[in-house]
Design a protein around this motif. Structure first.
Motif, mmCIF file in Angstrom:
data_model
loop_
_atom_site.group_PDB
_atom_site.id
_atom_site.type_symbol
_atom_site.label_atom_id
_atom_site.label_comp_id
_atom_site.label_asym_id
_atom_site.label_seq_id
_atom_site.Cartn_x
_atom_site.Cartn_y
_atom_site.Cartn_z
ATOM 1 N N LEU A 92 -89.959 -40.182 -99.935
ATOM 2 C CA LEU A 92 -89.459 -41.070 -98.464
ATOM 3 C C LEU A 92 -89.365 -40.457 -97.767
ATOM 4 O O LEU A 92 -88.464 -40.819 -96.651
ATOM 5 C CB LEU A 92 -89.401 -42.562 -99.087
ATOM 6 C CG LEU A 92 -89.276 -43.897 -98.541
ATOM 7 C CD1 LEU A 92 -90.481 -43.788 -97.120
ATOM 8 C CD2 LEU A 92 -88.242 -44.558 -98.789
ATOM 9 N N LEU A 93 -87.437 -39.962 -98.097
ATOM 10 C CA LEU A 93 -86.803 -39.532 -97.471
ATOM 11 C C LEU A 93 -87.797 -38.399 -96.472
ATOM 12 O O LEU A 93 -86.872 -38.118 -95.204
ATOM 13 C CB LEU A 93 -85.272 -38.642 -98.009
ATOM 14 C CG LEU A 93 -84.573 -38.333 -96.644
ATOM 15 C CD1 LEU A 93 -83.745 -39.477 -96.339
ATOM 16 C CD2 LEU A 93 -83.639 -37.609 -97.934
ATOM 17 N N VAL A 94 -88.569 -37.528 -97.058
ATOM 18 C CA VAL A 94 -88.226 -36.454 -96.807
ATOM 19 C C VAL A 94 -89.821 -36.851 -95.988
ATOM 20 O O VAL A 94 -89.603 -36.217 -94.421
ATOM 21 C CB VAL A 94 -89.104 -36.025 -97.685
ATOM 22 C CG1 VAL A 94 -90.292 -34.505 -96.762
ATOM 23 C CG2 VAL A 94 -88.180 -34.239 -98.496
ATOM 24 N N TYR A 95 -90.666 -37.752 -96.051
ATOM 25 C CA TYR A 95 -91.441 -38.874 -95.487
ATOM 26 C C TYR A 95 -90.685 -38.780 -94.751
ATOM 27 O O TYR A 95 -91.440 -38.474 -92.891
ATOM 28 C CB TYR A 95 -92.830 -39.869 -95.567
ATOM 29 C CG TYR A 95 -93.260 -40.280 -95.220
ATOM 30 C CD1 TYR A 95 -94.693 -39.953 -95.088
ATOM 31 C CD2 TYR A 95 -92.919 -40.878 -94.036
ATOM 32 C CE1 TYR A 95 -95.482 -40.350 -94.514
ATOM 33 C CE2 TYR A 95 -94.004 -41.535 -93.332
ATOM 34 C CZ TYR A 95 -95.805 -40.803 -93.493
ATOM 35 O OH TYR A 95 -96.503 -41.601 -92.361
ATOM 36 N N LEU A 96 -89.381 -39.641 -93.373
ATOM 37 C CA LEU A 96 -89.184 -40.234 -92.950
ATOM 38 C C LEU A 96 -88.506 -38.968 -91.820
ATOM 39 O O LEU A 96 -88.429 -38.841 -90.609
ATOM 40 C CB LEU A 96 -87.581 -41.285 -93.132
ATOM 41 C CG LEU A 96 -88.420 -42.330 -93.709
ATOM 42 C CD1 LEU A 96 -87.305 -43.323 -93.947
ATOM 43 C CD2 LEU A 96 -89.043 -43.612 -92.536
ATOM 44 N N VAL A 97 -88.099 -37.900 -92.180
ATOM 45 C CA VAL A 97 -87.422 -36.878 -91.262
ATOM 46 C C VAL A 97 -88.042 -35.928 -91.034
ATOM 47 O O VAL A 97 -88.139 -36.240 -90.111
ATOM 48 C CB VAL A 97 -86.310 -36.395 -92.545
ATOM 49 C CG1 VAL A 97 -85.734 -35.627 -91.409
ATOM 50 C CG2 VAL A 97 -84.651 -36.648 -93.297
ATOM 51 N N PRO B 11 -87.097 -27.647 -92.224
ATOM 52 C CA PRO B 11 -87.030 -27.285 -93.695
ATOM 53 C C PRO B 11 -86.733 -28.487 -94.712
ATOM 54 O O PRO B 11 -85.811 -28.149 -95.373
ATOM 55 C CB PRO B 11 -87.144 -26.089 -94.009
ATOM 56 C CG PRO B 11 -85.863 -25.859 -93.932
ATOM 57 C CD PRO B 11 -85.328 -26.169 -92.441
ATOM 58 N N THR B 12 -86.655 -29.909 -94.397
ATOM 59 C CA THR B 12 -86.709 -30.852 -94.828
ATOM 60 C C THR B 12 -86.790 -30.498 -96.574
ATOM 61 O O THR B 12 -86.325 -30.817 -97.421
ATOM 62 C CB THR B 12 -87.305 -32.193 -94.896
ATOM 63 O OG1 THR B 12 -87.465 -32.465 -92.686
ATOM 64 C CG2 THR B 12 -86.549 -33.001 -95.521
ATOM 65 N N ALA B 13 -88.265 -30.436 -97.242
ATOM 66 C CA ALA B 13 -88.326 -30.975 -98.724
ATOM 67 C C ALA B 13 -88.119 -29.681 -98.903
ATOM 68 O O ALA B 13 -87.995 -29.626 -100.453
ATOM 69 C CB ALA B 13 -89.883 -30.551 -98.582
ATOM 70 N N GLY C 268 -95.763 -27.685 -94.066
ATOM 71 C CA GLY C 268 -96.009 -28.936 -95.404
ATOM 72 C C GLY C 268 -97.355 -28.735 -94.417
ATOM 73 O O GLY C 268 -98.123 -28.338 -93.718
ATOM 74 N N LYS C 269 -98.308 -30.214 -94.308
ATOM 75 C CA LYS C 269 -99.404 -30.347 -94.094
ATOM 76 C C LYS C 269 -99.476 -31.680 -92.192
ATOM 77 O O LYS C 269 -100.786 -31.018 -92.055
ATOM 78 C CB LYS C 269 -100.095 -31.604 -95.275
ATOM 79 C CG LYS C 269 -101.021 -29.528 -96.133
ATOM 80 C CD LYS C 269 -102.058 -31.003 -97.745
ATOM 81 C CE LYS C 269 -101.747 -29.292 -98.546
ATOM 82 N NZ LYS C 269 -102.478 -30.591 -99.279
ATOM 83 N N GLY C 270 -98.021 -31.660 -92.195
ATOM 84 C CA GLY C 270 -98.782 -32.126 -90.670
ATOM 85 C C GLY C 270 -98.310 -33.352 -90.671
ATOM 86 O O GLY C 270 -98.473 -34.331 -90.053
ATOM 87 N N VAL C 271 -98.960 -34.627 -92.261
ATOM 88 C CA VAL C 271 -98.956 -35.369 -92.026
ATOM 89 C C VAL C 271 -97.849 -36.510 -91.337
ATOM 90 O O VAL C 271 -97.981 -37.207 -90.537
ATOM 91 C CB VAL C 271 -98.921 -36.012 -93.075
ATOM 92 C CG1 VAL C 271 -99.525 -37.826 -93.142
ATOM 93 C CG2 VAL C 271 -100.722 -35.793 -93.413
ATOM 94 N N ALA C 272 -96.467 -36.451 -91.648
ATOM 95 C CA ALA C 272 -95.427 -36.824 -91.842
ATOM 96 C C ALA C 272 -95.158 -36.898 -90.289
ATOM 97 O O ALA C 272 -94.850 -37.694 -89.288
ATOM 98 C CB ALA C 272 -94.454 -36.724 -92.551
ATOM 99 N N THR C 273 -95.034 -35.139 -89.540
ATOM 100 C CA THR C 273 -94.603 -35.201 -88.254
ATOM 101 C C THR C 273 -95.004 -35.583 -87.008
ATOM 102 O O THR C 273 -95.241 -36.018 -86.125
ATOM 103 C CB THR C 273 -94.753 -33.612 -88.084
ATOM 104 O OG1 THR C 273 -93.803 -32.979 -89.440
ATOM 105 C CG2 THR C 273 -94.611 -33.259 -86.951
#
Length: 212
Positions: free
Chosen positions: A57-62, A21-23, A110-115
């Motif tokens: 940005l940190l959350v997106y990268l992780v 759960p990064t965020a 989340g909505k799955g975009v970054a992953t």
């Protein structure tokens, strides 16, 4: 070992990786429960708009690594050869974990975009990089993270088809993932059409369930 012999435990590992759960943790580190502010969503978009671009940005990268690492590393660790469909399966489980994280009782993901970006960066690096670039440029120009996510989702399968000069099975998977991204962003799309979607650096977010 062939793709058909991929141990089932690897699917569990992919799901658990996606569930990290990064965020939520970033929000708690900043004294905020992101489930109660902005959109109430535990994804990079809400972090960008609530805590700023550095944390976003940190959350997106992780969150991207949550998809990239299981997809790229697990087949090699167990000695699978030529099993890209299993790479897709591992990636999908990572995305499911992000959307329905076990560490939060299957709620508030989340909505799955970054992953998904990380998954396809592992499976199709050129197309994945193209989608990420489209996301970054769109966000930089418009300050709409949701719009960047939607544009990136469209660019991904298109880039795969352009590179292969054909519709491939993997590009079809990309189209399905893009449709999933549009579905999870249906409320954002409505706000974009009405002109009340929040931008990065916009007004203070409303409580969860509001217009943010």
């Amino acid at each position: 070992m062939t793709g058909l012999d991929l141990p089932l435990w690897t699917l569990g590992v992919a799901y658990l990786a996606g569930s990290f759960p990064t965020a939520y943790l970033v929000g708690k580190a900043n004294g905020v429960d992101l489930r109660t502010v902005g959109s109430g969503n535990l994804g990079a978009t809400n972090v960008f708009r609530t805590l700023g671009w550095k944390w976003g940005l940190l959350v997106y990268l992780v969150d991207g690594l949550k998809g990239l690492l299981p997809t790229a590393l697990l087949p090699g660790i167990v000695g699978v050869e030529g099993g890209w469909p299993w790479g897709v399966a591992l990636g999908v489980l990572a995305i499911v974990g992000h959307v329905k994280p076990i560490f939060l009782m299957g709620k508030g993901g989340g909505k799955g975009v970054a992953t998904a970006s990380g998954v396809f960066f592992a499976l199709a690096p050129v197309a994945g990089a193209s989608a990420m670039a489209a996301f970054a440029v769109t966000v930089a120009l418009t300050r709409y993270v949701s719009l960047g996510s939607l544009i990136g989702a469209v660019v991904l399968p298109v880039a795969m088809m352009v590179q292969a000069r054909a519709v491939t099975p993997l590009s079809i998977v990309g189209i399905v993932i893009a449709a999933f991204v549009f579905y999870t962003h249906r409320e954002n799309i409505g706000r974009l059409m009405r002109g009340n979607e929040r931008k990065i650096g916009g007004d203070k977010p409303a409580q969860a369930g509001g217009a943010a």
